[in-house]
Enzyme design. Sequence first.
Site, short mmCIF file in Angstrom:
data_model
loop_
_atom_site.label_atom_id
_atom_site.label_comp_id
_atom_site.label_asym_id
_atom_site.label_seq_id
_atom_site.Cartn_x
_atom_site.Cartn_y
_atom_site.Cartn_z
N LEU A 1 10.00 2.90 -7.32
CA LEU A 1 9.54 3.38 -8.22
C LEU A 1 8.30 4.52 -7.76
CD1 LEU A 1 9.52 0.58 -11.13
CD2 LEU A 1 10.64 2.41 -10.57
N GLY A 2 7.34 3.61 -7.21
CA GLY A 2 6.53 4.03 -6.81
C GLY A 2 5.20 3.19 -4.86
N GLY B 1 1.80 2.88 -3.74
CA GLY B 1 0.30 2.52 -3.76
C GLY B 1 -0.65 2.05 -2.74
N ALA B 2 -1.72 2.29 -2.96
CA ALA B 2 -2.95 1.38 -2.20
C ALA B 2 -2.35 0.70 -1.18
CB ALA B 2 -3.92 1.65 -1.95
N ASN B 3 -1.98 -0.15 -1.00
CA ASN B 3 -1.47 -1.78 -0.55
C ASN B 3 -0.02 -2.30 -0.77
OD1 ASN B 3 -1.39 -2.54 -3.30
ND2 ASN B 3 -3.14 -4.00 -3.14
N GLY B 4 0.89 -1.70 -0.80
CA GLY B 4 2.13 -1.71 -1.36
C GLY B 4 3.04 -0.69 -1.97
N VAL C 1 6.09 0.02 -4.55
CA VAL C 1 7.19 -0.53 -5.92
C VAL C 1 8.31 -0.45 -6.65
CG1 VAL C 1 6.82 -1.10 -8.94
CG2 VAL C 1 4.66 -1.03 -7.31
N LYS D 1 7.21 -5.76 -6.51
CA LYS D 1 5.85 -4.99 -6.11
C LYS D 1 6.07 -5.65 -4.44
CE LYS D 1 1.11 -3.03 -4.93
NZ LYS D 1 -0.12 -2.48 -6.03
N ASP E 1 -9.29 1.91 -11.10
CA ASP E 1 -8.42 3.03 -10.46
C ASP E 1 -7.57 3.46 -11.64
OD1 ASP E 1 -7.91 4.58 -8.73
OD2 ASP E 1 -6.58 3.48 -7.17
#
Lengths: 308, 242
Positions: A30-31, A33-36, A38, A51, A145
């Site tokens: 799905l996407g 992020g900065a730390n993982g 999803v 996630k 954020d």
Amino acid sequence: MATSAKFDLDRGMVITGKWRHRRYRVERMLGEGANGKVYLVQQDSRLMALKVGLDTADLQSEINVLQALEKQQKKGNGGSPFLYDVDDLKLRSGKEYPFYVMRYVRGTKLPAFLAASGAEWFPLAGYNLLLRLADLHGSGWAFGDLKVDNVLVADYGRVELVDYGGVTAFGKSIRQFTEIYDRGYWNAGIRTSDAPYDLFSFAVLCVQLFEEKELYRLTAGTLPQNRGTAELLRLAQQSQQLKPFSGWLARAFAGGFRDAAEAADAWNVVIHRIGRPSKPVPWWTKALFLLSAAGLAASAFWLAGGFG
Amino acid sequence: MKQILLITDGCSNVGLSPVVAAAQAFSDGVTVNVVGVLDGGDIGEYGAKEIQEIAHAGGGMSRMVNTRQLSQTVQMMTRKTVVQTIQQAVQKELKSVLGGSGALEELPPEKRSEVVRVIDELGETSKLRVALLIDASASMKPKMAAVEEAIRDLMLSLQSRQGVSELSVFHFPGDKHGDDATLDLDWTTNLSGVQSLFPKLQMRGTTPTGPALQQVAQYYRESMEERRRGGEEDEMRSGYVG
């Protein structure tokens, strides 16, 4: 520290938790992020979002925030849970990664939503986003954020926030932010979490929705010490859709709202002003005014008489 | 917590190896992070390797970025190093209490929650010092504006923490002949009164990265001793996590 190791979960792959042994089938990513990353996963034909984190402490810190939020919501209105599972997964390479499973939110990003449904949905979507922020602020958290990527819009302008990695208790330093939405970047304050921090980002997001090119030109071409909210406001005034909100935006840029609830009320006032364009004053209003003026004069006369 | 952040764009070429200097600093409880600034210029394989090794020896991390990403990188590295430093200290405690390696990953998820809460709390509240060491050799000249912006941005992030945070700035090679590094700014908690960080910088050719690192580590030792003489209790606290 996040390892730079890259991993991918492929479609159809079945993940089993190391501690709680629950199984999920991967549908798609799905996407990121900065730390993982999803993923959309399925469990007993139920769709959920999973996630995977790169760093255990980092992801656990995010999970702690989600658990605290959930506890507060249960006390309040009993909102639907968004955290289903917390566990570790082991890849075939033998490497282990922490993950958590949360509610899957369907929706599109704001620019796509507005392009498909029309800009007339903007005021309502903005209002709904402010209400989401108000929920958080009411519990003593800033989202942190806030940006286009972290807002999903469903039918009829219903809004959900995604990626809680930046959520920070008021008074602490914002855990994660993106430069152009950050008030520090615009020389408009420090990065300590408070409600006005989110409202500043919200205002930048509004500008970005309608003046994206100009906004990027501003960030690329302006010396850091000259970056300021006056420039952002100038862009807002250029846009037909934002013009009615320019007073509201000025206040958000100046940190003038106590929290998102107050900001949402003020936003609502603007919506109703747009909805009701100024019409010529009907005759009966004038008559009513004259009548009450006459009444006032009479009572003033009476008061004066009373004292005299 | 004590950190040195080295910003450079090339290889050291004078004096002690910077890898040795970084290892020394780490033994003193100072973590060394390194940012290599690219911007079209080529750091070269050797330079890139050196940057990575300095960070390894200094217990920190390294990144290669363009000036546009400098502020964000510096901010992120500092933050992550704080968490990491505390995590290591907590891990040591856990190891002595629970046995095993003390790694967070060995705990079941529901037990991690409490440990991470402690890590987050300490990360936000403990005292932090960051000494910036800026390579001011000739090739860095066009990058100095971005470096100054990154330093100011870092100060802003540090000011946003709950714990006391201080920053100091050095550049190298030093201005006076024989000086490895020159102190531009002594420990401060606020930069808003500072007009320019590098007002009259003379960019020279040599890059004494190792000796400069050594000098900053020495500066840490001296200011520590000063504090101790002053009888400040706070050092005890940072000693625990440092």
